[in-house]
Scaffold this motif. Structure first.
Motif, PDB file in Angstrom:
ATOM      1  N   LEU A  55       9.804 -13.412  -7.717  1.00 20.62           N
ATOM      2  CA  LEU A  55      10.926 -12.818  -7.806  1.00 20.62           C
ATOM      3  C   LEU A  55      11.448 -12.918  -9.466  1.00 20.62           C
ATOM      4  CD1 LEU A  55      13.336 -13.762  -4.906  1.00 20.62           C
ATOM      5  CD2 LEU A  55      12.267 -11.540  -5.247  1.00 20.62           C
ATOM      6  N   ALA A 123      21.701  -9.901  -6.240  1.00 19.94           N
ATOM      7  CA  ALA A 123      20.456  -9.327  -6.419  1.00 19.94           C
ATOM      8  C   ALA A 123      20.369  -7.938  -5.818  1.00 19.94           C
ATOM      9  CB  ALA A 123      19.823 -10.260  -5.121  1.00 19.94           C
ATOM     10  N   GLU A 126      15.685  -7.762  -4.688  1.00 17.41           N
ATOM     11  CA  GLU A 126      15.309  -9.050  -4.342  1.00 17.41           C
ATOM     12  C   GLU A 126      16.114  -9.468  -3.014  1.00 17.41           C
ATOM     13  OE1 GLU A 126      16.862  -8.518  -7.199  1.00 17.41           O
ATOM     14  OE2 GLU A 126      15.281  -7.878  -8.239  1.00 17.41           O
ATOM     15  N   THR A 129      14.519 -10.529   0.488  1.00 16.17           N
ATOM     16  CA  THR A 129      13.692 -11.514   0.178  1.00 16.17           C
ATOM     17  C   THR A 129      14.527 -12.972   0.215  1.00 16.17           C
ATOM     18  OG1 THR A 129      11.954 -10.290  -1.107  1.00 16.17           O
ATOM     19  CG2 THR A 129      11.942 -12.892  -1.377  1.00 16.17           C
TER      20      THR A 129
END
Length: 150
Positions: A55, A123, A126, A129
């Motif tokens: 990330l 985020a 992302e 995740t």
């Protein structure tokens, strides 16, 4: 403004400390089921480290995106939260007995869930995740609570 990369780096450190703690705890276990639990938790923390490293790389490449910046107030809160709650507990975990270590591990898992949940609004791509990591941390918490109740 603080970049999301800086906050993801804190998350990476949380996972690295968790890996070291669970590895050490597994090494001193005499009961095979506890040893396997802590080895499994350590391995999952190692996987989380890989996720956060990935990330960080992805977010670094998109650094011009407005979604990658976090206000100083939020960043300050998250950094303080990690520095005041998570990291000191992890430092204590190296010097305690098994039962105390379990209690501290429960606290760190809860605090990690809070930290990662606070990251979610900042985020972009992302987000899914990070949600996956939160789910796994919740499973860690449940495993530890089950062990504590035995």
């Amino acid at each position: 403004m603080v970049s999301l990369v800086e906050l993801l780096s804190i998350a990476l450190n949380i996972e690295a400390e968790g890996y070291a703690f669970y590895t050490n705890l597994a090494a001193v276990q005499t009961e095979e089921s506890s040893k396997k639990l802590f080895q499994n938790l350590a391995q999952q923390e190692r996987e989380h480290q890989k996720i956060f490293k990935k990330l960080i790389g992805e977010v670094s490449q998109q650094s011009s995106s407005i979604d990658n910046w976090v206000s100083e107030e939020v960043a300050g809160y998250l950094k303080s939260y990690a520095n005041m709650s998570i990291f000191p507990a992890m430092a204590k975990m190296k010097q305690v007995n098994f039962k105390e270590g379990l209690h501290l591990a429960v606290e760190v898992e809860k605090d990690s869930i809070i930290f990662y949940s606070e990251l979610l609004p900042y985020a972009g791509e992302e987000k899914e995740t990070i949600k996956k990591v939160i789910s796994e941390e919740k499973r860690h918490l449940m495993d530890l609570l089950a062990l504590l109740s035995q």
